[in-house]
Design a protein around this motif. Structure first.
Motif, short mmCIF file in Angstrom:
data_model
loop_
_atom_site.label_atom_id
_atom_site.label_comp_id
_atom_site.label_asym_id
_atom_site.label_seq_id
_atom_site.Cartn_x
_atom_site.Cartn_y
_atom_site.Cartn_z
N UNK A 159 0.83 -1.21 0.00
CA UNK A 159 0.00 0.00 0.00
C UNK A 159 0.86 1.25 0.00
N UNK A 160 1.97 1.19 0.72
CA UNK A 160 2.89 2.33 0.78
C UNK A 160 3.47 2.65 -0.60
N UNK A 161 3.93 1.62 -1.31
CA UNK A 161 4.53 1.83 -2.62
C UNK A 161 3.48 2.28 -3.64
N UNK A 162 2.26 1.72 -3.53
CA UNK A 162 1.22 2.03 -4.50
C UNK A 162 0.59 3.40 -4.28
N UNK A 163 0.40 3.80 -3.01
CA UNK A 163 -0.36 5.02 -2.73
C UNK A 163 0.44 6.11 -2.02
N UNK A 201 1.90 5.57 4.30
CA UNK A 201 2.74 4.63 5.04
C UNK A 201 2.19 4.28 6.41
N UNK A 202 0.97 4.68 6.73
CA UNK A 202 0.43 4.41 8.06
C UNK A 202 0.32 2.93 8.37
N UNK A 203 -0.21 2.15 7.42
CA UNK A 203 -0.37 0.72 7.66
C UNK A 203 0.98 0.04 7.81
N UNK A 204 1.94 0.43 6.98
CA UNK A 204 3.27 -0.18 7.07
C UNK A 204 3.92 0.15 8.40
N UNK A 205 3.85 1.42 8.81
CA UNK A 205 4.42 1.83 10.09
C UNK A 205 3.80 1.03 11.24
N UNK A 206 2.49 0.91 11.24
CA UNK A 206 1.79 0.24 12.33
C UNK A 206 2.07 -1.25 12.39
N UNK A 207 2.01 -1.92 11.25
CA UNK A 207 2.20 -3.38 11.26
C UNK A 207 3.65 -3.75 11.53
N UNK A 208 4.60 -2.97 11.05
CA UNK A 208 6.00 -3.26 11.38
C UNK A 208 6.23 -3.05 12.88
N UNK A 209 5.63 -2.02 13.44
CA UNK A 209 5.71 -1.79 14.89
C UNK A 209 5.19 -3.01 15.65
N UNK A 262 11.85 7.98 -7.90
CA UNK A 262 11.51 7.22 -6.71
C UNK A 262 12.36 7.51 -5.48
N UNK A 263 13.37 8.38 -5.57
CA UNK A 263 14.26 8.55 -4.43
C UNK A 263 13.54 9.12 -3.21
N UNK A 264 12.53 9.93 -3.45
CA UNK A 264 11.77 10.46 -2.33
C UNK A 264 11.05 9.35 -1.58
N UNK A 265 10.47 8.41 -2.33
CA UNK A 265 9.78 7.28 -1.71
C UNK A 265 10.77 6.39 -0.94
N UNK A 266 11.94 6.19 -1.52
CA UNK A 266 12.96 5.37 -0.85
C UNK A 266 13.38 6.03 0.46
N UNK A 267 13.57 7.34 0.44
CA UNK A 267 13.92 8.04 1.66
C UNK A 267 12.83 7.93 2.72
N UNK A 268 11.57 8.05 2.28
CA UNK A 268 10.46 7.93 3.22
C UNK A 268 10.39 6.51 3.79
N UNK A 269 10.69 5.52 2.97
CA UNK A 269 10.70 4.14 3.46
C UNK A 269 11.74 3.97 4.56
#
Length: 852
Positions: A176-180, A183-191, A233-240
């Motif tokens: 979802x993070x890469x597509x949209x 990053x909320x779901x990714x942050x939460x589930x990794x936590x 994509x570098x902005x997305x990579x940095x955010x990741x």
């Protein structure tokens, strides 16, 4: 209408997969008579001797409204934090509070079933989203994940199952993070994944890096240059990177204290060989895709547990032959699989995946990531329609069957060639299971090539295969007995109640049986004190500090390895130092220990300077001399009369092990208990005889050091010891008598300044007592293990602590009355909370900033 239908199925299929998985595992448990469907409980492996005791003790702590994060029930005591963060953070553990403590093994079995069902649900949700797979057949792939080889081999390592539950959710959040760019779901589930099981959470972070690269490579457009793609994509990579760091950082309220504590534990240093790029397995790798390759008896050492069903492995390989899958997508998938495969295959990479250490049993703990990707690709192949494959790909099942059979046949010659314990662990091989696997593979292939109209038959084949594999994995288990366990636990709790309900702080030596009746086979009571809630001295835990293990060995206690300390090897000296007040005899009788002198006492400066070596008797002599110096020794060495040694290498039982046999005749030089200590750890105790009588420690300690009480002898009495050894000589063995008079005199001296600590119901829990120092000593010895978290005040003033006798504590005192208060404050606790809050608030700030 179409969108409404998709939303309806979005929850129906995950719920359906979870319910089917629950029925499957419940059916298996019912067939085997496992609780709650029978009397067989899961007092097996580490679940029986570690995890269930930890669960029981934690439930006791919460129900008793305890506020101390220092647990005196484990060895000399230790922080609760690493136990909580590794074993107890699963939300499923809240179910443990619904039952009586004697029924916790039953609830653990229920939790395992629920976790497996939840895995099927979360994987189904992920596949629905990842492939837009909105057909009932998606549940088959969810079931394949929930019953993959890793689960069937490690289901009793109950805390690891949470990592498999959250992995699909983390991957879904990253999708979802890469597509949209949200990053909320990714942050939460990794936590959640890191917080609930930091060990496999660490591995999940490594997987996330590989999976993110896989997703990002998919964003590269055809004809786009690498430079153009990078600018895009570098902005997305940095955010990741930032989001990942902030998510993991938000867990540090719990994990920072855990990390600091684990740095103090004993570690087996892997050495440079652990980081070599040497292959860890061969062609037997392909055998792991067949039925019944690993059962409970092979749990300590086995090949990667990769089983995912015949259908999944056929579809995963077929993915690379489908014309509708682009070449670039195949390259991306190949790179991801290669990344995960090398993490298992090459020892150095495997060590890196396992937190820079070789796993002590249960190898290839990262194998489920490989299975996850295989199932993901298989679901993708099904979506693309398998009938696209060319005729040449129809031979794939025969090739795979050949690799499975060939890999199996290679095990025996590889064992002969390498003499490897790894290859020995793969035998015996079930030919029936192998033939059944080949047959299932071929039948599945035939049905698969006929297309979607046989979906129902394929689903039945997969479900039957998954159940059969799990059933075979249960072979070799010696289940416990729930009714006997509950009765034994209740009887032991009643017997120990006068000791466990006491408010004063002291330790107990318990030799009476507790829960052994609930186990099948031999039971070592390392964690009895944790189980029954008393302050003992033994433990089996990965969280014990290195100093506790070292000190226990230096005083003669038997320690099988860096994670175990037993109650075998005590003497009046170690009982004195450890503050052991009561001893429970095997009959259940409770005796007061004669040398008990409180949990602390005033000591001279000489004790602070004592340094221990490897000889337990010499260490105890040095301690006594420091406490009350005298010219005569406290331990009187036995006088050797004769030693006869013969080489018994022709004896089959002793061949190349304890081949030297000794008959050692001596005379006792004092009246009292005669102690034996072999600091080289080469003696065999199980067949030792003293004057013709069999003498051995409570634990099986052959080939390891332990202080052994040979019995009581009078001065001048001859003593003959017959024993076997690895060593031809006896120079490393120290035998000496400890007369009662010397230790009694020391006890009278120390008792005059004894510190009795009483628990105070404060937050956090504190212990308070008064030491009257009429001897002008400058130090008070406290029977507390060395810990940076101690907050000790004397007469209201915070005082520094000093480590004495390798791993115990001393504090400065003054003449007269000393009011001493002891609290434990978790090292790194406040800093961890601050860092976690900063990370979480930083993420919220960045998220709101991006939303503006």
């Amino acid at each position: 209408m179409r969108q409404q239908e998709l939303r309806r199925h979005h929850w129906r299929y995950p719920v359906g997969a979870g319910l089917i998985a629950l029925v499957m595992v419940a059916g298996l448990f019912a067939i085997r008579g496992i609780t709650p469907f029978g009397d067989h409980n899961l007092l097996i492996g580490d679940l029986g001797v570690q995890y269930i005791p930890f669960f029981t003790d934690f439930v006791r702590l919460v129900r008793g409204h305890g506020t101390s994060l220092f647990n005196f029930h484990q060895a000399l005591g230790g922080s609760w934090m690493p136990i909580i963060s590794y074993y107890l953070m699963s939300p499923f553990n809240s179910l443990l509070f619904l039952v009586h403590s004697s029924q916790i093994p039953v609830m653990v079995a229920v939790i395992i079933m629920l976790k497996i069902a939840t895995m099927a649900g979360t994987m189904t949700v992920y596949l629905q989203s990842h492939w837009q797979f909105h057909h009932a057949f998606v549940m088959v792939f969810g079931l394949a994940y929930a019953f993959c080889g890793f689960v069937t081999v490690n289901f009793f390592n109950v805390m690891w199952l949470d990592a498999l539950i959250w992995l699909p959710s983390v991957a879904w959040g990253l999708d979802n993070f890469v597509a949209t760019r949200r990053d909320g779901a990714y942050f939460g589930w990794l936590f959640v994944a890191v917080l609930t099981d930091y060990y496999l959470g660490y591995m999940t972070c490594l997987f996330v890096m590989g999976y993110f690269v896989y997703l990002m490579l998919g964003t590269k457009l055809k004809g786009q240059t690498i430079r153009e793609w990078w600018v895009q994509e570098r902005g997305l990579i940095g955010r990741f990177i930032v989001t990942s760091l902030l998510s993991v950082g938000s867990t540090l309220a719990l994990l920072l204290p855990t990390i600091l504590n684990m740095l103090t534990t004993a570690k087996a240093h892997p050495g440079s060989a652990a980081f070599s790029l040497f292959p860890t397995f061969g062609l037997e790798f392909f055998r792991q895709f067949s039925l019944g390759t690993t059962d409970f008896s092979q749990r300590i050492d086995h090949a990667p547990a990769l089983y995912v069903s015949s259908l999944v492995i056929l579809l995963a390989i077929a993915y690379f032959g489908l014309k509708s899958v682009t070449r670039w997508d195949k390259v991306r998938a190949t790179l991801l699989l290669l990344f995960l495969f090398l993490g298992m295959w090459l020892r150095g990479f495997n060590t890196f995946w396992h937190m820079m250490a070789l796993p002590a049993g249960y190898p290839f703990r990262n194998s489920f990531f490989f299975s996850f990707v295989l199932i993901m690709l298989a679901a993708g192949a099904w979506q693309h329609d398998i009938r696209q494959l060319t005729a040449a790909w129809r031979w794939l099942p025969l090739l795979l069957a050949g690799l499975m059979v060939g890999g199996t046949l290679m095990i025996a010659p590889m064992q002969t060639w390498t003499q490897s314990a790894y290859y020995a662990s793969l035998e015996p091989i079930s030919r029936r299971a192998l033939l059944a696997s080949v047959g299932l593979l071929l039948v599945t292939a035939v049905v698969l090539w006929h297309g979607p109209k046989y979906r129902g038959l394929l689903a039945l084949l997969v479900v039957g295969e998954l159940v059969a594999n799990f059933g075979l994995a249960l072979n070799g288990i010696e289940f416990g007995h729930q009714r006997a366990y509950a009765q034994a636990a209740a009887a032991a709790a009643k017997r120990l109640a006068p000791l466990t309900q006491r408010q004063s702080l002291s330790r107990i030596r318990n030799e009476a049986p507790t829960v052994a009746a609930g186990f099948t086979g031999h039971y070592n009571p390392y964690n009895d004190s944790v189980w029954m809630g008393y302050n003992g001295t033994g433990a089996y835990s990965s969280t014990m500090t290195a100093t506790t293990v070292t000190l226990s060995r230096q005083l003669g206690l038997f320690s099988r390895n860096l994670r175990r300390v037993s109650t075998a090897g005590f003497s009046p000296v170690s009982e004195l130092l450890f503050g052991i007040r009561d001893k429970v005899r095997p009959s259940g009788t409770i005796d007061r220990v004669a040398t008990y002198s409180g949990m602390g006492f005033a000591v001279p400066d000489r004790l602070i300077r004592v340094r221990y070596g490897t000889d337990a008797i010499a260490n105890q002599e040095a301690t006594l001399q420091a406490l009350r110096p005298r010219h005569r020794p406290y331990f009187y060495d036995a006088k050797t009369i004769s030693v006869k040694t013969w080489d018994n290498w022709r004896s089959v039982d002793q061949l190349a092990v304890f081949k030297y046999h000794h008959r050692w005749t001596m005379t006792a030089q004092a009246t009292g208990h005669l102690y034996w200590f072999d600091q080289s750890g080469t003696s065999k105790y199980s067949s030792m005889r003293v004057n013709g009588q069999h003498v051995h420690p409570e634990y099986f300690a052959d080939g390891r050091p332990v202080l052994l009480d040979l019995g009581t002898f009078t001065k001048g009495q001859p003593v003959t010891v017959t024993f076997a050894s690895w060593d031809e000589g006896i120079r490393a063995i120290h035998i000496a008598t400890l007369p009662a008079a010397g230790i009694t005199a020391i006890h009278r001296q120390l008792r005059a300044t004894a510190l009795d600590l009483t628990q105070q119901h404060t937050v956090p829990t504190s212990y308070q007592g008064q030491l009257v120092n009429q001897t002008d000593q400058r130090w008070a010895y406290l029977s507390l293990p060395t810990e940076t978290g101690w907050h000790i005040t004397v007469n209201g003033q915070l005082v520094p602590t000093k480590t004495v006798l390798t791993g115990l504590t001393a504090v400065p005192i003054r003449s007269g009355i000393n009011d001493i208060q002891v609290q434990y404050r978790v090292p790194g606790g406040r800093l961890g909370v601050i860092v976690a809050l900063v990370c979480f608030l930083s993420y919220l700030d960045l998220w709101h900033f991006r939303r503006l």
